[in-house]
Scaffold this active site. Structure first.
Site, mmCIF file in Angstrom:
data_model
loop_
_atom_site.group_PDB
_atom_site.id
_atom_site.type_symbol
_atom_site.label_atom_id
_atom_site.label_comp_id
_atom_site.label_asym_id
_atom_site.label_seq_id
_atom_site.Cartn_x
_atom_site.Cartn_y
_atom_site.Cartn_z
ATOM 1 N N HIS A 102 27.123 -31.228 81.938
ATOM 2 C CA HIS A 102 26.197 -29.872 82.068
ATOM 3 C C HIS A 102 25.116 -30.045 82.783
ATOM 4 O O HIS A 102 24.474 -29.044 83.154
ATOM 5 C CB HIS A 102 25.962 -29.622 80.559
ATOM 6 C CG HIS A 102 25.123 -30.417 79.820
ATOM 7 N ND1 HIS A 102 25.230 -31.294 79.034
ATOM 8 C CD2 HIS A 102 23.657 -30.357 79.867
ATOM 9 C CE1 HIS A 102 24.146 -31.944 78.630
ATOM 10 N NE2 HIS A 102 23.145 -31.279 79.042
ATOM 11 N N ASP A 132 31.767 -34.494 78.787
ATOM 12 C CA ASP A 132 30.367 -34.091 79.240
ATOM 13 C C ASP A 132 29.936 -35.117 80.207
ATOM 14 O O ASP A 132 28.801 -35.444 80.068
ATOM 15 C CB ASP A 132 29.412 -33.499 78.186
ATOM 16 C CG ASP A 132 28.322 -32.940 78.510
ATOM 17 O OD1 ASP A 132 28.396 -32.530 79.644
ATOM 18 O OD2 ASP A 132 27.443 -32.950 78.062
ATOM 19 N N SER A 209 19.108 -35.383 78.946
ATOM 20 C CA SER A 209 20.610 -35.241 78.953
ATOM 21 C C SER A 209 21.230 -36.124 80.212
ATOM 22 O O SER A 209 20.596 -36.100 81.396
ATOM 23 C CB SER A 209 21.154 -33.908 79.294
ATOM 24 O OG SER A 209 20.721 -33.012 78.357
#
Length: 444
Positions: A102, A132, A209
Site C-alpha cells: 500500500h 501487503d 508502514s
C-alpha cells in the site's frame, strides 16, 4: 553516584532505590550475554539497547512514491509524491528493499532516502496485495553504493512478551525508534486474508508502514503493516507486522518471478464464528471450516470432509481461514503440512500435500465454490459469501462475508454452477444483498 527514586507522592522509596543500585552494579560487572539481566553501558552509566539496534538503523529507509498528477498543463503531469512510508534493505549488494504494497500502490516512480542523507531512485520489482508486501530495487548502474543490510531473524522463535522495536518515518518525522513488547502472535482476525500477524504495542503511526519490527538485538522479525485505532487513525498500542517467515518467502518469489504463486490443497474453507459454532454445537469460536473438498484433490486424499473444523496447522493454532491460507500460501508444492481437525466432536490428524496453484479462478464443489477469491456456499437464502481472500478480485470489489449473491451481469444466479460465469477474465457487475439491502459491486 546514588540516585533518588521517588514514589507517586514524592517520597524516596528506599527498597526500590536499593534494588536499582544492585541491578546497576551487577549489570556493570556482568559480561555481555545471556547472564546479563539487561544491556548496560558502563561508560555512560545507563541501560541501553543501542549497541544492537544501531547496527540496523542505517538499513531502514524512507520510501516515497510518485504518481501522476492530473493537472491542466503538461507540467502538472510530472510525477508528484502521492504516498510515503518506510522500508528495510534486505540485500545490500543488490539494493533490495522490502516495504508495504500500500506504500507503493499506484506509483510511477519511487525514491529511497537513507539515514546518511543520500537519496536514490528505485524500481518496483513486484508486489503482493494478499500479504501487503512489495519489493523495490535501488538503481545503482552496477556501482557499490556502500549500503547496509538488515539482519533477519526467524519469527517462528518469537514469544509473547519479547521486547520489540518499530523503526520508520512516522508523521513526517525523521527516522524514529519506538519500543514495546510482542503482544500476541498468529493474529488474523482482520479479514480472511493471507495473514498471520505479529501484534505489538510499540508505537506505529502513519509513515511507519513498510518499516521493520526489530527484536532487542536489532534483527528484523516483521514488517509493520497496519494498526487498530479507536478513532482518528492514531496509535492506540495495537499494531500488526507481517512475520519474517512470510516476508522472506514473498520477497524470494517476487525477486525470482515478479509474482507470488501460492500452493493449494483443494479444500474450500470458511471461518468459524460464534453463529456457525452454535450451528455445529461446538464450544470454540476459532478455526477454519471445511466448506467442501474438490474431487481428486490432496485434501480429499488426506481424508478431509465437509464440516471438519481445522484447529491447528503445522502445530500453530488456527484463528480462521486466513491462518490456513497463510501457511499453505508459503509452502512449496510437493511438501506436506500437518493439520489437526475436529469431526463430530472428535479430534483427527492428517497430512495435506500442497499442490501447485491452479490458473483457474473458479473452483466449484458439491456444496461450496471458490470464485475469484470469494468462498460461497449454498444456503436457504441463496449463494452466501463465507470468506474473502485479501488482495483477491473479490476483496478489491468490496465483497464481504455474509453477502448474498443474486445476479452476475444482470443474470440471476441460483446455484453454484452459475459461478462459472466468472471464470473468463474481465470485469463483472455483481448484485448482492447485504443486511437486507441490495448493492452493486464491480468485480475486476
Amino acid at each position: 553516584m546514588r540516585r533518588k527514586i521517588y514514589g507517586a507522592g514524592g517520597a524516596i522509596v528506599p527498597a526500590l532505590a536499593a534494588a536499582v543500585s544492585i541491578l546497576a552494579a551487577h549489570s556493570a560487572t556482568a559480561q555481555s550475554g545471556p547472564s546479563s539481566p539487561m544491556p548496560y553501558d558502563a561508560e555512560r552509566g545507563v541501560f541501553s539497547f543501542a549497541g544492537g539496534l544501531e547496527r540496523a538503523l542505517p538499513a531502514v529507509v524512507q520510501v516515497t512514491t510518485l504518481g501522476r498528477s492530473g493537472g491542466p498543463s503538461s507540467g502538472d503531469n510530472e510525477p508528484r509524491p502521492i504516498s510515503a512510508g518506510s522500508g528495510a534493505i534486505v540485500d545490500a549488494r543488490e539494493g533490495v528493499v522490502v516495504t508495504n504494497n500500500h506504500v507503493v500502490e499506484g506509483g510511477r516512480k519511487f525514491t529511497v532516502d537513507l539515514t546518511d542523507g543520500r537519496i536514490f531512485d528505485a524500481v518496483l520489482v513486484g508486489a503482493d496485495k494478499a500479504t501487503d508486501l512489495a519489493v523495490l530495487r535501488i538503481e545503482s548502474d552496477g556501482a557499490d553504493l556502500g549500503l547496509t543490510q538488515i539482519e533477519v531473524a526467524n519469527s517462528d522463535a518469537l514469544r509473547t512478551g519479547d521486547l520489540s522495536f518499530a523503526v520508520g518515518y512516522p508523521l513526517g518525522l525523521d527516522q524514529t525508534l519506538t519500543m514495546g513488547v510482542i503482544s500476541g502472535l498468529g493474529r488474523s482476525g482482520m479479514g480472511d486474508r493471507i495473514e498471520d500477524y505479529i501484534q505489538t504495542d510499540a508505537a506505529v503511526n502513519s509513515g511507519n508502514s513498510g518499516g521493520p519490527l526489530l527484536d532487542s538485538r536489532g534483527r528484523l522479525i516483521g514488517v509493520n503493516t497496519s494498526i487498530l485505532s479507536g478513532g482518528g487513525g492514531g496509535n492506540d498500542g495495537i499494531a500488526f507486522a507481517v512475520p519474517s517467515r512470510i516476508m522472506m518467502y514473498v520477497v524470494d518469489q517476487l525477486r525470482t518471478t515478479g509474482e507470488v504463486r501460492r500452493g493449494q490443497t483443494g479444500a474450500i474453507l470458511g471461518s468459524l464464528n460464534p453463529e456457525r459454532s452454535r450451528d455445529f454445537g461446538l464450544g470454540i469460536v476459532r478455526g477454519a471450516v471445511v466448506e467442501d473438498v474438490a474431487p481428486g484433490s490432496s485434501a480429499e486424499a488426506a481424508g478431509l470432509r465437509r464440516g471438519d473444523i481445522i484447529t491447528r496447522i503445522q502445530n500453530r493454532p488456527v484463528s480462521n481461514a486466513g491462518t490456513v491460507a497463510a501457511t499453505i500460501g508459503i509452502a512449496e508444492p510437493g511438501t506436506t503440512v500437518e493439520v489437526v481437525y475436529l469431526r463430530d466432536g472428535r479430534e483427527g490428524r492428517s497430512a495435506l500435500r500442497v499442490e501447485p496453484g491452479s490458473e483457474r479462478t473458479v473452483v466449484v464443489g458439491a456444496e461450496a465454490a471458490l470464485a475469484r477469491g470469494a468462498t460461497l456456499r449454498s444456503t436457504t437464502e441463496g449463494l452466501q459469501v463465507v470468506a474473502v481472500e485479501g488482495g483477491s478480485p473479490a476483496a478489491q470489489a468490496g465483497l464481504q462475508a455474509g453477502d448474498i449473491l443474486e445476479q452476475i451481469d444482470g443474470v440471476a444466479v441460483s446455484g453454484l454452477a452459475d459461478l462459472n460465469a466468472l471464470e473468463p477474465a474481465g470485469e463483472r457487475r455483481l448484485s448482492v444483498r447485504r443486511d437486507g439491502e441490495g448493492i452493486e459491486v464491480v468485480l475486476p
